[in-house]
Design a protein around this motif. Structure first.
Motif, short mmCIF file in Angstrom:
data_model
loop_
_atom_site.label_atom_id
_atom_site.label_comp_id
_atom_site.label_asym_id
_atom_site.label_seq_id
_atom_site.Cartn_x
_atom_site.Cartn_y
_atom_site.Cartn_z
N GLN A 151 0.86 -1.24 0.08
CA GLN A 151 -0.04 0.04 0.00
C GLN A 151 0.73 1.21 0.14
O GLN A 151 1.68 1.39 1.00
N ARG A 152 0.95 1.93 -1.27
CA ARG A 152 2.09 2.77 -1.39
C ARG A 152 1.64 4.09 -0.72
O ARG A 152 2.79 5.09 -0.49
N ALA A 153 0.52 4.63 -0.81
CA ALA A 153 0.17 6.16 -0.30
C ALA A 153 -1.22 6.07 0.09
O ALA A 153 -2.07 6.85 -0.33
N GLU A 154 -1.42 5.39 1.12
CA GLU A 154 -2.92 5.61 1.88
C GLU A 154 -3.02 6.80 2.83
O GLU A 154 -1.96 7.01 3.38
N SER A 155 -4.11 7.63 2.40
CA SER A 155 -3.97 8.77 3.40
C SER A 155 -4.72 8.88 4.48
O SER A 155 -5.88 8.28 4.68
N PHE A 156 -4.35 9.81 5.31
CA PHE A 156 -5.14 10.00 6.54
C PHE A 156 -5.17 11.52 6.90
O PHE A 156 -3.87 12.01 6.95
N VAL A 157 -6.11 11.76 7.80
CA VAL A 157 -6.32 13.06 8.58
C VAL A 157 -6.52 12.83 9.99
O VAL A 157 -7.55 12.32 10.23
N PHE A 158 -5.78 13.15 10.96
CA PHE A 158 -5.91 12.83 12.15
C PHE A 158 -6.53 13.66 13.21
O PHE A 158 -6.11 14.74 13.01
N VAL A 159 -7.30 13.20 13.90
CA VAL A 159 -8.09 13.98 15.06
C VAL A 159 -7.48 13.84 16.32
O VAL A 159 -7.77 12.56 16.95
N GLY A 160 -6.71 14.55 16.96
CA GLY A 160 -5.87 14.31 18.13
C GLY A 160 -5.24 12.84 18.29
O GLY A 160 -4.25 12.76 17.12
N GLU A 161 -5.56 12.16 19.11
CA GLU A 161 -4.66 10.77 19.33
C GLU A 161 -5.67 9.71 18.75
O GLU A 161 -5.51 8.45 19.31
N GLU A 162 -6.81 9.97 17.93
CA GLU A 162 -7.76 9.09 17.65
C GLU A 162 -7.19 8.13 16.84
O GLU A 162 -6.47 8.56 15.74
N ALA A 163 -7.23 6.85 17.24
CA ALA A 163 -6.93 5.84 16.24
C ALA A 163 -7.78 5.60 14.83
O ALA A 163 -9.17 5.56 14.92
#
Length: 341
Positions: free
Chosen positions: A8-20
């Motif tokens: 998986q080369r570039a799966e994107s994420f936007v994190f909110v605090g320390e939420e998993a």
């Protein structure tokens, strides 16, 4: 079922605090696990950051989740002015995108051997003219018609937009050995609805003498108009527009046609009608009625959301434009069409 290790080369994420947040696939402990600020490192620059495990993020391999640490260099979306705002009007914010908050993750996972492959017989039935030219070592013209997503909206570079990915995939599969070539002609216009596409198709698309045309509308059609209409283009008119485009192409060319359903917009966006599913379903029905292929991005997108991805992690402008990983999902929709899955 046979399996192989894929990346998986570039799966994107936007994190909110320390939420998993859930990873799309369960990562393997062996192999590299990389979190970076950009999908691809094109050039050496100060903006490209590789984040450090345990310092910036932690991974739970058993649960298949990732989270940022309290003192992470990864930006926390909860600090954005739009965080938690329902039915937001993006025009009220100086910067409504989440580009600075988006990170990309690379890891290995176990995949089905057939994942990402196409069936030559199915592909030839959906793309008879295109495949015949590629297999004969001839030049094929791929013309793109649609809205801002079809212009490549929010992809970090043209080559990462879905149409470039599709073109590159077909070339690598069938062009390299035969000496064929694929010419891209992008006739998409940002902000356009199917009504605009119908008005332009005879002037902008047919003269390109296409072998393949992808038609990507629905996002702007389903959106609540600035005049407050429930949909900018009501569903019956949308269907009429799309049928008229299909008829024109079939009357004036011998090209292959693939309809492309839109991805899901942010449900908290004020201009989302909530009817994207209806416009996507209409395109699927048109595909059956006219015996043409439909790359059902909407279905792929909804599968990602159901698996734990968040809208913000897929939409770089946090409204309706996919990021680089989102454009990869568009490619997956094409591959599902061409392998019959």
């Amino acid at each position: 079922m046979s399996e192989l290790i894929k990346q998986q080369r570039a799966e994107s994420f936007v994190f909110v605090g320390e939420e998993a947040l859930k990873l799309r696939y369960k990562p393997l402990r062996r192999g590299a696990f990389v979190v970076r600020s950009q999908a691809v490192k094109e050039n050496t620059n100060d903006e490209y950051v590789i984040f450090q495990k345990h310092e910036d993020y932690v991974v739970d391999y058993e649960r298949g989740v990732i989270s940022r640490t309290p003192n992470s260099r990864i930006l926390d979306w909860s600090l954005h002015p739009m965080f938690g705002v329902k039915r937001f009007d993006h025009t009220l914010y100086a910067d409504y995108s989440n580009q600075a908050y988006t990170v990309y993750v690379q890891y290995d996972y176990l995949a089905d051997h057939s994942e990402g492959e196409i069936d030559p017989d199915i592909a030839s039935s959906i793309l008879p003219q295109t495949m015949a030219k590629l297999q004969a070592g001839e030049q094929a013209t791929y013309t793109v018609l649609g809205d801002s997503i079809s212009t490549g909206g929010e992809a970090s570079a043209k080559k990462w937009a879905f149409f470039s990915r599709v073109s590159r995939y077909l070339y690598e599969q069938y062009g390299t050995a035969s000496g064929a070539d694929i010419i891209l002609s992008n006739q998409a216009v940002g902000g356009e609805t199917s009504s605009g596409g119908l008005a332009r198709i005879e002037h902008d698309v047919i003269p390109t003498r296409p072998d393949l045309v992808t038609i990507g509308y629905g996002m702007n059609d389903q959106s609540i108009s600035t005049k407050g209409q429930a949909s900018a283009v009501p569903l019956p008119q949308f269907i009429e527009n799309m049928e008229a485009m299909i008829t024109l192409l079939r009357d004036r060319t011998s090209c292959d046609i693939i309809l492309v359903t839109p991805c899901s917009p942010n449900p908290d966006w004020q201009r989302t009608s909530g009817r994207t599913i209806d416009y996507a379903a209409a395109l699927c029905e048109l595909g059956i009625r006219h015996s043409i292929g439909v790359a059902n991005t909407y279905a792929v997108w909804e599968t990602e959301l159901a698996a734990g991805k968040t809208p913000g992690s897929l939409l770089l402008n946090n409204i309706n434009h996919p990021n680089d990983y989102g454009h990869e999902l568009y490619l997956q929709a094409f591959l599902k069409l061409l392998n019959g899955k």
